[in-house]
Design a protein around this motif. Structure first.
Motif, PDB file in Angstrom:
ATOM      1  N   ARG A 116       0.840  -1.194   0.000  1.00  0.00           N
ATOM      2  CA  ARG A 116       0.000   0.000   0.000  1.00  0.00           C
ATOM      3  C   ARG A 116       0.874   1.243   0.000  1.00  0.00           C
ATOM      4  O   ARG A 116       2.022   1.219   0.433  1.00  0.00           O
ATOM      5  CB  ARG A 116      -0.882   0.068   1.266  1.00  0.00           C
ATOM      6  CG  ARG A 116      -1.692  -1.120   1.542  1.00  0.00           C
ATOM      7  CD  ARG A 116      -2.919  -1.415   0.750  1.00  0.00           C
ATOM      8  NE  ARG A 116      -3.434  -0.563  -0.230  1.00  0.00           N
ATOM      9  CZ  ARG A 116      -3.901  -1.010  -1.395  1.00  0.00           C
ATOM     10  NH1 ARG A 116      -3.864  -2.263  -1.707  1.00  0.00           N
ATOM     11  NH2 ARG A 116      -4.419  -0.181  -2.257  1.00  0.00           N
ATOM     12  N   ALA A 117       0.287   2.334  -0.393  1.00  0.00           N
ATOM     13  CA  ALA A 117       0.932   3.630  -0.217  1.00  0.00           C
ATOM     14  C   ALA A 117       0.977   3.906   1.281  1.00  0.00           C
ATOM     15  O   ALA A 117      -0.009   3.690   1.978  1.00  0.00           O
ATOM     16  CB  ALA A 117       0.121   4.710  -0.931  1.00  0.00           C
ATOM     17  N   LEU A 118       2.118   4.333   1.767  1.00  0.00           N
ATOM     18  CA  LEU A 118       2.239   4.590   3.196  1.00  0.00           C
ATOM     19  C   LEU A 118       1.521   5.890   3.538  1.00  0.00           C
ATOM     20  O   LEU A 118       1.803   6.933   2.952  1.00  0.00           O
ATOM     21  CB  LEU A 118       3.703   4.654   3.609  1.00  0.00           C
ATOM     22  CG  LEU A 118       4.507   3.378   3.374  1.00  0.00           C
ATOM     23  CD1 LEU A 118       5.936   3.560   3.849  1.00  0.00           C
ATOM     24  CD2 LEU A 118       3.864   2.179   4.062  1.00  0.00           C
ATOM     25  N   GLY A 119       0.605   5.805   4.487  1.00  0.00           N
ATOM     26  CA  GLY A 119      -0.170   6.960   4.898  1.00  0.00           C
ATOM     27  C   GLY A 119       0.507   7.733   6.009  1.00  0.00           C
ATOM     28  O   GLY A 119       1.568   7.349   6.509  1.00  0.00           O
ATOM     29  N   PRO A 120      -0.124   8.827   6.442  1.00  0.00           N
ATOM     30  CA  PRO A 120       0.497   9.691   7.441  1.00  0.00           C
ATOM     31  C   PRO A 120       0.748   9.017   8.784  1.00  0.00           C
ATOM     32  O   PRO A 120       1.711   9.359   9.471  1.00  0.00           O
ATOM     33  CB  PRO A 120      -0.481  10.864   7.573  1.00  0.00           C
ATOM     34  CG  PRO A 120      -1.738  10.443   6.909  1.00  0.00           C
ATOM     35  CD  PRO A 120      -1.398   9.345   5.956  1.00  0.00           C
ATOM     36  N   ASN A 121      -0.092   8.060   9.184  1.00  0.00           N
ATOM     37  CA  ASN A 121       0.134   7.419  10.485  1.00  0.00           C
ATOM     38  C   ASN A 121       1.365   6.538  10.486  1.00  0.00           C
ATOM     39  O   ASN A 121       2.178   6.599  11.420  1.00  0.00           O
ATOM     40  CB  ASN A 121      -1.101   6.615  10.917  1.00  0.00           C
ATOM     41  CG  ASN A 121      -2.204   7.520  11.415  1.00  0.00           C
ATOM     42  OD1 ASN A 121      -1.960   8.546  12.026  1.00  0.00           O
ATOM     43  ND2 ASN A 121      -3.435   7.145  11.127  1.00  0.00           N
ATOM     44  N   ILE A 122       1.547   5.712   9.458  1.00  0.00           N
ATOM     45  CA  ILE A 122       2.738   4.866   9.433  1.00  0.00           C
ATOM     46  C   ILE A 122       3.980   5.702   9.145  1.00  0.00           C
ATOM     47  O   ILE A 122       5.047   5.459   9.709  1.00  0.00           O
ATOM     48  CB  ILE A 122       2.600   3.665   8.463  1.00  0.00           C
ATOM     49  CG1 ILE A 122       3.732   2.656   8.669  1.00  0.00           C
ATOM     50  CG2 ILE A 122       2.546   4.111   7.029  1.00  0.00           C
ATOM     51  CD1 ILE A 122       3.763   1.975  10.010  1.00  0.00           C
ATOM     52  N   LEU A 123       3.853   6.715   8.290  1.00  0.00           N
ATOM     53  CA  LEU A 123       5.004   7.587   8.040  1.00  0.00           C
ATOM     54  C   LEU A 123       5.395   8.342   9.312  1.00  0.00           C
ATOM     55  O   LEU A 123       6.584   8.495   9.608  1.00  0.00           O
ATOM     56  CB  LEU A 123       4.706   8.558   6.899  1.00  0.00           C
ATOM     57  CG  LEU A 123       4.628   7.919   5.510  1.00  0.00           C
ATOM     58  CD1 LEU A 123       4.170   8.950   4.481  1.00  0.00           C
ATOM     59  CD2 LEU A 123       5.958   7.303   5.107  1.00  0.00           C
ATOM     60  N   GLY A 124       4.406   8.811  10.065  1.00  0.00           N
ATOM     61  CA  GLY A 124       4.689   9.486  11.338  1.00  0.00           C
ATOM     62  C   GLY A 124       5.366   8.555  12.324  1.00  0.00           C
ATOM     63  O   GLY A 124       6.292   8.948  13.044  1.00  0.00           O
TER      64      GLY A 124
END
Length: 195
Positions: free
Chosen positions: A93-101
């Motif tokens: 998946r495209a990494l979203g803000p929660n996993i990137l954070g």
């Protein structure tokens, strides 16, 4: 996203369709497209929503880097175990803000702990792989106590070929949380030794 997460928890990845999601929401499938482009976007949003990091409560005491890393990775693993479909979606998946954070915070903690910039990506990917592997294994390795006993008896009969794993009673060990914590300690000991 809560409804999509509930549907994924109940039915798995194959059970999510725009029509089913719309039915659960009490709306038409076409009206969902006003909010999300397609099912893939629903997967992205649902995955990111379950990977939100829940920081430990502030106690006023200084936190050490190891405690912060352990808490973050235990939280990550627990989130994925509550939502078993997440582990299979995360790598594609495209990494979203929660996993990137989460990854940004982990990088900052490791940097403060003395992990050199040249080693930072290796450290992050090693921890990522450890959490993913531990989660997928735990979620898919469901043996009953009887099945474990039978497997261990078979291993005992084969002990001449597999003496070490028979002696350690590997197949009877069901302390998943303990094994995760101790394995994480082994990894973090390696990071600390490099400082």
């Amino acid at each position: 996203m809560a409804t999509a997460v509930e549907l994924l928890d109940a039915e798995g990845i194959g059970g999510l369709s725009m029509r089913r999601l719309a039915d659960r929401l009490g709306s038409g499938a076409m009206s969902l497209y006003w909010h999300v482009d397609n099912k893939e976007k629903v997967f992205d949003l649902a995955l990111d929503s379950v990977l939100e990091y829940r920081e430990p409560p502030q106690t006023g005491e200084p936190r050490n880097w190891r405690g912060e890393v352990v808490h973050m990775l235990e939280d990550w693993r627990a989130s994925m175990l509550r939502h078993p479909w997440s582990a299979s979606l995360l790598p594609r998946r495209a990494l979203g803000p929660n996993i990137l954070g989460r990854l940004e915070l982990l990088s900052k903690i490791l940097s403060r702990a003395g992990v050199a910039d040249a080693d930072l990506n290796v450290a992050i990917w090693s921890l990522w792989n450890y959490v993913m592997g531990a989660t997928v294994t735990r979620a898919s390795f469901e043996l009953s106590d009887d099945d474990r006993a039978v497997a261990q008896q078979r291993l005992t009969r084969l002990s001449e070929s597999y003496p070490t794993i028979e002696r350690s009673r590997l197949l009877l060990d069901s302390d998943w949380d303990g094994a995760f914590s101790r394995g994480l300690d082994f990894m973090l000991d390696g990071f600390a030794a490099r400082q």
